[in-house]
Design an enzyme around this catalytic site. Structure first.
Site, short mmCIF file in Angstrom:
data_model
loop_
_atom_site.label_atom_id
_atom_site.label_comp_id
_atom_site.label_asym_id
_atom_site.label_seq_id
_atom_site.Cartn_x
_atom_site.Cartn_y
_atom_site.Cartn_z
N HIS A 73 66.46 103.13 55.65
CA HIS A 73 67.00 104.16 56.55
C HIS A 73 65.97 105.27 56.71
O HIS A 73 65.51 105.86 55.74
CB HIS A 73 68.30 104.75 55.97
CG HIS A 73 69.48 103.86 56.21
ND1 HIS A 73 70.77 104.34 56.30
CD2 HIS A 73 69.56 102.52 56.40
CE1 HIS A 73 71.59 103.33 56.53
NE2 HIS A 73 70.89 102.22 56.59
N TYR A 201 77.11 112.23 57.54
CA TYR A 201 77.76 113.22 56.67
C TYR A 201 78.47 114.19 57.61
O TYR A 201 77.82 114.84 58.43
CB TYR A 201 76.73 114.00 55.85
CG TYR A 201 76.03 113.21 54.76
CD1 TYR A 201 74.95 112.38 55.04
CD2 TYR A 201 76.44 113.33 53.43
CE1 TYR A 201 74.31 111.67 54.04
CE2 TYR A 201 75.79 112.63 52.41
CZ TYR A 201 74.74 111.79 52.73
OH TYR A 201 74.11 111.08 51.74
N PRO A 293 78.13 113.64 44.28
CA PRO A 293 77.43 112.56 44.98
C PRO A 293 76.89 112.92 46.36
O PRO A 293 76.18 112.12 46.97
CB PRO A 293 78.51 111.47 45.09
CG PRO A 293 79.81 112.16 44.94
CD PRO A 293 79.57 113.38 44.11
N LYS A 297 72.03 111.67 44.45
CA LYS A 297 70.95 111.84 43.47
C LYS A 297 71.21 111.20 42.10
O LYS A 297 70.27 111.02 41.33
CB LYS A 297 70.70 113.34 43.23
CG LYS A 297 70.11 114.05 44.41
CD LYS A 297 68.70 113.60 44.66
CE LYS A 297 68.19 114.05 45.99
NZ LYS A 297 67.16 113.20 46.55
N TYR A 384 66.19 115.31 50.14
CA TYR A 384 66.95 114.07 50.21
C TYR A 384 66.09 112.87 49.79
O TYR A 384 66.55 112.01 49.04
CB TYR A 384 67.48 113.88 51.63
CG TYR A 384 68.60 112.87 51.74
CD1 TYR A 384 69.92 113.22 51.49
CD2 TYR A 384 68.33 111.56 52.12
CE1 TYR A 384 70.95 112.30 51.62
CE2 TYR A 384 69.35 110.62 52.24
CZ TYR A 384 70.66 111.01 51.99
OH TYR A 384 71.67 110.09 52.12
P1 FAD Z 1 76.65 104.86 33.85
O1 FAD Z 1 76.49 104.09 35.11
O2 FAD Z 1 77.87 105.69 33.66
O3 FAD Z 1 76.56 103.81 32.65
C1 FAD Z 1 76.89 104.13 31.32
C2 FAD Z 1 77.25 102.87 30.56
O4 FAD Z 1 77.53 103.21 29.21
C3 FAD Z 1 78.50 102.20 31.11
O5 FAD Z 1 78.26 100.82 31.28
C4 FAD Z 1 79.55 102.48 30.05
O6 FAD Z 1 80.54 101.46 29.97
C5 FAD Z 1 78.70 102.53 28.79
N1 FAD Z 1 79.31 103.29 27.68
C6 FAD Z 1 80.01 104.45 27.76
N2 FAD Z 1 80.40 104.85 26.54
C7 FAD Z 1 79.94 103.93 25.68
C8 FAD Z 1 80.04 103.80 24.27
N3 FAD Z 1 80.69 104.69 23.52
N4 FAD Z 1 79.46 102.72 23.67
C9 FAD Z 1 78.78 101.80 24.43
N5 FAD Z 1 78.67 101.88 25.77
C10 FAD Z 1 79.23 102.94 26.40
N6 FAD Z 1 73.97 108.14 42.70
C11 FAD Z 1 72.97 107.94 43.60
O7 FAD Z 1 71.80 108.05 43.20
N7 FAD Z 1 73.17 107.65 44.92
C12 FAD Z 1 74.43 107.55 45.42
O8 FAD Z 1 74.60 107.22 46.59
C13 FAD Z 1 75.54 107.81 44.52
N8 FAD Z 1 76.80 107.73 44.96
C14 FAD Z 1 77.81 107.91 44.07
C15 FAD Z 1 79.10 107.85 44.58
C16 FAD Z 1 80.16 108.04 43.72
C17 FAD Z 1 81.56 108.02 44.30
C18 FAD Z 1 79.94 108.27 42.32
C19 FAD Z 1 81.10 108.45 41.36
C20 FAD Z 1 78.65 108.30 41.80
C21 FAD Z 1 77.58 108.14 42.67
N9 FAD Z 1 76.27 108.20 42.21
C22 FAD Z 1 75.26 108.06 43.12
C23 FAD Z 1 75.98 108.40 40.78
C24 FAD Z 1 75.59 107.12 40.01
O9 FAD Z 1 76.60 106.12 40.16
C25 FAD Z 1 75.39 107.45 38.51
O10 FAD Z 1 74.53 108.55 38.41
C26 FAD Z 1 74.78 106.26 37.72
O11 FAD Z 1 75.76 105.26 37.54
C27 FAD Z 1 74.26 106.71 36.34
O12 FAD Z 1 73.86 105.59 35.58
P2 FAD Z 1 73.89 105.63 34.01
O13 FAD Z 1 73.41 104.28 33.57
O14 FAD Z 1 73.19 106.82 33.50
O15 FAD Z 1 75.42 105.83 33.61
C1 PHB Z 2 77.34 105.54 48.98
O1 PHB Z 2 76.94 104.70 49.80
O2 PHB Z 2 78.17 105.25 48.09
C2 PHB Z 2 76.83 106.93 49.05
C3 PHB Z 2 75.77 107.21 49.91
C4 PHB Z 2 75.30 108.51 50.00
C5 PHB Z 2 75.87 109.50 49.23
C6 PHB Z 2 76.91 109.20 48.35
C7 PHB Z 2 77.39 107.90 48.27
O3 PHB Z 2 75.41 110.77 49.33
#
Ligand code: FAD
Ligand code: PHB
Length: 390
Positions: A73, A201, A293, A297, A384
């Site tokens: 994009h 957006y 979100p 980021k 962004y």
């Molecule tokens: P997580 O994905 O939370 O993984 C943590 C892992 O640890 C999980 O598998 C969990 O089960 C495990 N765990 C937890 N506790 C324990 C324990 N006690 N023992 C063992 N394992 C454990 N980010 C973007 O960059 N772009 C986007 O477009 C975007 N959109 C989003 C939209 C939504 C609606 C949401 C909610 C989030 C969005 N994010 C986005 C954020 C992104 O999803 C998270 O920042 C990302 O998942 C972080 O990864 P992580 O591995 O640090 O944590």
């Molecule tokens: C998504 O596709 O889930 C998404 C994209 C952009 C955002 C947040 C979520 O800023």
């Protein structure tokens, strides 16, 4: 007692990507994950990758499907007052972003790690971190009904916002900066073509809306909702009607609706923990920081943390030097605060906060300025696409 070089708690994107990068550099790591492999692979979350994240996935050898199926994009739309302003990411910064679902990325990472049997332990319970402030940390856990202990040189806490790693550090040893936003996002996934080829957006007096996608046949839409709302209160038709009401007519008229594959509500918050290193324990990704979100980021910050930490650990195991490892927190936090500021600003610009007419007029003025000023658009675009690495 088992031992490994780096014990990783959590098999989300941070934990698996770190394990993969370490493994490619000959460093042994074991990942302990609370959930099952199927659960983790089905979780629906982020969708947007910065180019530096894509490059890191390439370095980790997991970018084949990302490069094949990801949608490049070059810009996105900001819709308000029944009109649209395009932010030309490519034209303003020379860089683009890639749309690729976190669910797919998670599958790619699990697949890559599966080639290393025993490298990920699924369905592990009661993880406890020990002695992370000494040179001989340990992690204890229950797996397949038995209690085990894992000795290691370092622990990477990649266990997200609700994990045990951040909580293992006594509150008096860490600073926590937090902002809870007074609304959530209701997300809906459906096998319908996206209403536009780029993300939209939308700011509207009824509340924020976002039109995103996973592929040319699968859309991901969000509407701002009240914190107390329950998914059951939102039938598919209520969601589609509300989304259409918040979009400019030219987009609302093109909206293709269909049955939802998934619907969920996510609260919005900002959280930063300082520092991100405590002795031999590192906090990585959502375990250390959360952003709303709106700026897309969260996943990208998680990948940026992993990049800095993996570089430090590789240097340590190659040369015995802890210089880079010791800079982890400082380096990671610089980027974290930049993303936190942008995510807060973009959230504030686009959502409906209150009925305060003064605040609403300021929001409209700022949106008009964004549409008129190429300097303002460039500021948004730079943030962004994310900073490149030094
Ligand atoms: P997580 O994905 O939370 O993984 C943590 C892992 O640890 C999980 O598998 C969990 O089960 C495990 N765990 C937890 N506790 C324990 C324990 N006690 N023992 C063992 N394992 C454990 N980010 C973007 O960059 N772009 C986007 O477009 C975007 N959109 C989003 C939209 C939504 C609606 C949401 C909610 C989030 C969005 N994010 C986005 C954020 C992104 O999803 C998270 O920042 C990302 O998942 C972080 O990864 P992580 O591995 O640090 O944590
Ligand atoms: C998504 O596709 O889930 C998404 C994209 C952009 C955002 C947040 C979520 O800023």
């Amino acid at each position: 007692m088992r031992s490994t070089q780096v014990a990783i708690v959590g098999a989300g994107p941070s934990g698996l990507l770190l394990a993969q990068l370490l493994s490619r550099n000959g460093i042994d790591a074991i990942v302990l994950e609370r959930r099952s492999r199927d659960y983790v692979q089905a979780r629906i979350r982020a969708g947007l990758l910065e180019w530096t994240t894509v490059e890191l996935l390439q370095e980790a050898g997991v970018a084949e499907r990302v490069m094949r199926d990801g949608l490049v994009h070059d810009g996105f739309d900001v819709a308000f007052a029944n009109g649209c302003h395009r932010i030309d990411l490519k034209g303003l910064t020379g860089r683009s972003v890639l749309v690729y679902g976190q669910t797919e990325l998670q599958k790619d990472l699990v697949q890559a790690r599966a080639s290393d049997p025993g490298a990920v332990l699924w369905e592990v319970a009661d993880v406890v971190l020990h002695d992370w402030d000494t040179r001989a940390p340990r992690v204890s856990y229950t797996h397949a009904g038995a209690r085990h202990e894992l000795r290691c040189d370092y622990i990477a806490g990649c266990d997200g916002y609700h994990g045990v790693s951040r909580a293992a550090v006594p509150p008096q040893q860490r600073l926590q900066f937090e902002r809870v936003y007074p609304f959530g996002w209701l997300g809906l996934l459906a096998d319908v073509p996206p209403l536009h080829e780029e993300l939209v957006y939308a700011h509207h007096e009824r509340g924020f809306a976002l039109c995103s996608m996973r592929s040319r046949g699968r859309s991901r839409y969000y509407v701002q909702c009240s914190l107390g709302d329950k998914v059951q209160q939102w039938s598919d038709s209520r969601f589609w009607d509300e989304l259409a009401a918040r979009l400019p007519e030219r987009y609302a008229g093109r909206l293709v609706t269909g049955p939802s594959l998934e619907k969920s509500i996510a609260p919005l918050r900002s959280l930063v923990t300082e520092p991100m290193q405590f002795g031999r324990l590192f906090l990585v990704g959502d375990a250390a920081h959360i952003v709303p979100p709106t700026g897309a980021k969260g996943l990208n910050l998680a990948a940026a943390d992993v990049r800095v930490l993996a570089r430090g650990l590789v240097e340590f195991y190659r040369t015995g030097s802890t210089t880079l490892v010791d800079e982890y927190s400082h380096r990671a936090l610089r980027r974290v605060w930049q993303a936190t500021r942008f995510s807060w600003w973009f959230t504030t610009l686009l959502h409906r906060f209150s009925a305060d007419p003064f605040a609403q007029r300021l929001q409209s003025a700022e949106l008009e300025y964004l549409a008129r000023s190429s300097a303002a658009s460039r500021t948004v675009a730079e943030n962004y696409v994310g900073p490149s690495f030094d």
